[in-house]
Motif scaffolding. Sequence first.
Motif, short mmCIF file in Angstrom:
data_model
loop_
_atom_site.label_atom_id
_atom_site.label_comp_id
_atom_site.label_asym_id
_atom_site.label_seq_id
_atom_site.Cartn_x
_atom_site.Cartn_y
_atom_site.Cartn_z
N GLY A 52 1.21 -1.52 -0.21
CA GLY A 52 0.31 -0.01 -0.50
C GLY A 52 0.72 1.10 0.11
O GLY A 52 0.09 2.67 -0.05
N ILE A 53 2.39 1.20 -0.45
CA ILE A 53 3.42 2.40 0.16
C ILE A 53 4.20 1.78 -1.02
O ILE A 53 4.41 0.59 -1.66
CB ILE A 53 3.92 2.83 1.39
N PRO A 54 4.74 3.13 -1.80
CA PRO A 54 5.95 2.79 -2.72
C PRO A 54 7.34 2.10 -2.31
O PRO A 54 7.49 2.02 -1.46
CB PRO A 54 5.97 4.16 -3.35
N LEU A 55 7.79 1.22 -2.92
CA LEU A 55 9.09 0.16 -2.94
C LEU A 55 10.13 1.55 -3.95
O LEU A 55 9.88 1.87 -4.08
CB LEU A 55 9.36 -0.98 -3.42
N ARG A 56 11.69 1.87 -3.07
CA ARG A 56 12.30 2.50 -3.37
C ARG A 56 13.61 1.32 -4.02
O ARG A 56 14.03 1.93 -5.00
CB ARG A 56 12.59 3.09 -2.75
N LYS A 125 4.89 -10.94 14.97
CA LYS A 125 3.42 -11.65 15.08
C LYS A 125 2.43 -10.96 14.30
O LYS A 125 1.16 -12.00 13.75
CB LYS A 125 2.96 -12.34 16.59
N ARG A 126 2.41 -9.44 13.76
CA ARG A 126 1.93 -9.20 12.85
C ARG A 126 2.01 -9.92 11.34
O ARG A 126 3.14 -9.91 10.91
CB ARG A 126 1.78 -7.97 12.49
N LYS A 127 0.95 -9.97 10.97
CA LYS A 127 1.19 -9.89 9.37
C LYS A 127 0.13 -9.29 8.87
O LYS A 127 0.10 -8.15 8.79
CB LYS A 127 -0.04 -11.54 8.83
N LEU A 128 1.13 -8.72 7.27
CA LEU A 128 0.58 -7.58 6.31
C LEU A 128 -1.05 -7.84 6.12
O LEU A 128 -1.40 -8.58 5.82
CB LEU A 128 1.39 -8.03 5.18
N ASP A 129 -2.18 -6.83 6.68
CA ASP A 129 -3.11 -7.03 6.61
C ASP A 129 -3.65 -5.14 7.18
O ASP A 129 -2.98 -4.12 6.63
CB ASP A 129 -4.05 -8.15 7.33
N ASN A 130 -4.51 -4.61 6.38
CA ASN A 130 -5.13 -3.38 6.99
C ASN A 130 -4.96 -2.50 8.13
O ASN A 130 -4.95 -1.46 8.72
CB ASN A 130 -6.39 -3.40 6.32
N ASP A 131 -5.12 -4.00 9.21
CA ASP A 131 -4.79 -3.60 10.51
C ASP A 131 -3.39 -3.20 11.01
O ASP A 131 -3.08 -2.66 11.82
CB ASP A 131 -4.85 -4.13 11.55
N SER A 133 -1.13 -1.16 11.27
CA SER A 133 -1.41 1.07 10.47
C SER A 133 -1.45 1.79 11.84
O SER A 133 -2.44 0.66 13.16
CB SER A 133 -1.46 1.72 9.79
N VAL A 134 -1.07 2.25 12.38
CA VAL A 134 -1.26 3.35 13.61
C VAL A 134 -2.62 3.70 13.74
O VAL A 134 -3.48 3.54 12.63
CB VAL A 134 -0.48 5.04 13.16
N SER A 135 -2.95 3.15 14.76
CA SER A 135 -4.70 3.81 15.12
C SER A 135 -5.83 2.84 14.55
O SER A 135 -6.84 2.55 15.20
CB SER A 135 -5.45 4.79 14.80
N ARG A 136 -5.32 1.55 14.36
CA ARG A 136 -5.66 0.45 13.71
C ARG A 136 -5.38 -0.54 14.93
O ARG A 136 -5.76 -1.09 16.72
CB ARG A 136 -5.75 -0.63 12.41
N SER A 142 3.03 9.44 20.99
CA SER A 142 2.35 10.37 21.41
C SER A 142 3.61 11.33 21.24
O SER A 142 4.83 10.48 21.75
CB SER A 142 1.97 10.91 22.48
N GLY A 143 4.29 12.34 20.64
CA GLY A 143 5.23 13.55 20.10
C GLY A 143 6.37 12.76 19.15
O GLY A 143 6.81 12.99 18.84
N ALA A 144 5.50 10.90 18.96
CA ALA A 144 6.95 10.54 18.13
C ALA A 144 6.05 9.87 16.14
O ALA A 144 6.10 8.57 16.49
CB ALA A 144 7.30 9.52 19.05
N SER A 145 4.91 10.39 16.11
CA SER A 145 3.82 9.86 15.32
C SER A 145 4.51 9.84 13.70
O SER A 145 4.51 8.40 13.28
CB SER A 145 2.55 10.40 15.41
N LEU A 146 5.81 10.28 13.30
CA LEU A 146 6.24 9.75 12.02
C LEU A 146 7.22 8.59 12.26
O LEU A 146 7.12 8.02 11.41
CB LEU A 146 6.89 11.32 11.44
N SER A 147 8.16 8.62 13.73
CA SER A 147 8.74 7.47 13.66
C SER A 147 7.99 6.10 13.44
O SER A 147 8.64 4.94 13.25
CB SER A 147 9.15 7.87 15.01
N GLY A 148 6.96 6.16 14.48
CA GLY A 148 6.59 5.06 14.20
C GLY A 148 5.60 4.87 13.50
O GLY A 148 5.52 3.62 13.02
N ARG A 149 5.17 6.18 12.76
CA ARG A 149 5.07 5.78 10.94
C ARG A 149 5.55 5.12 10.17
O ARG A 149 5.31 4.69 9.18
CB ARG A 149 4.30 6.96 10.54
#
Length: 171
Positions: A52-56, A125-131, A133-136, A142-149
């Motif tokens: 769901g995001i570009p590869l570099r 233990k996460r697999k690739l799915d829509n969940d 992601s942040v907030s799912r 808090s204060g580091a949302s860009l790092s988490g993303r």
Amino acid sequence: MAVMVWAANSPARTFLTQQQALNVAFPAGTTVSRETIFLTKSQVKAAESLAGIPLREQMIVRYVGRTGTSLIGTAYFNTHIVRTLPETVMTVVGPSGAVDHVEILSFSEPTDYLPKRRWIDQLKKRKLDNDLSVSRSIRPISGASLSGRAIIDATRRVLAIHQTIELARSR
């Protein structure tokens, strides 16, 4: 091979070399082999669609850990920009295709933006799915949302690349 990152105005903090990270990821007695894989254009598109995001990159270097003939996991290293400075992360995909381990090797942003181990461990233990992601299924930082993303995006890319490579090998 050490991972070194230099950035202006902020000293890079290197926590682990690549070899140290592999030693953390794979138990003693594991045979680790380095593989270089060149993705085709269609594989890049497939991985981008999954992530769901570009590869570099089209050239993928990964480290496969085995004990005897048993697969322990596959480690991928990803360097990306968090806010304005780089971070290098190792993501290990287990035999089931789920995240087994995530480790930050270097981080050049201010330490206030560095995610804590407890937050990083949410990815296990996460697999690739829509969940994935942040907030799912992943709590925001808090204060580091860009790092988490940035770490979640790197994890999504790794899982998508891994699935794409393994699918091509099974054909």
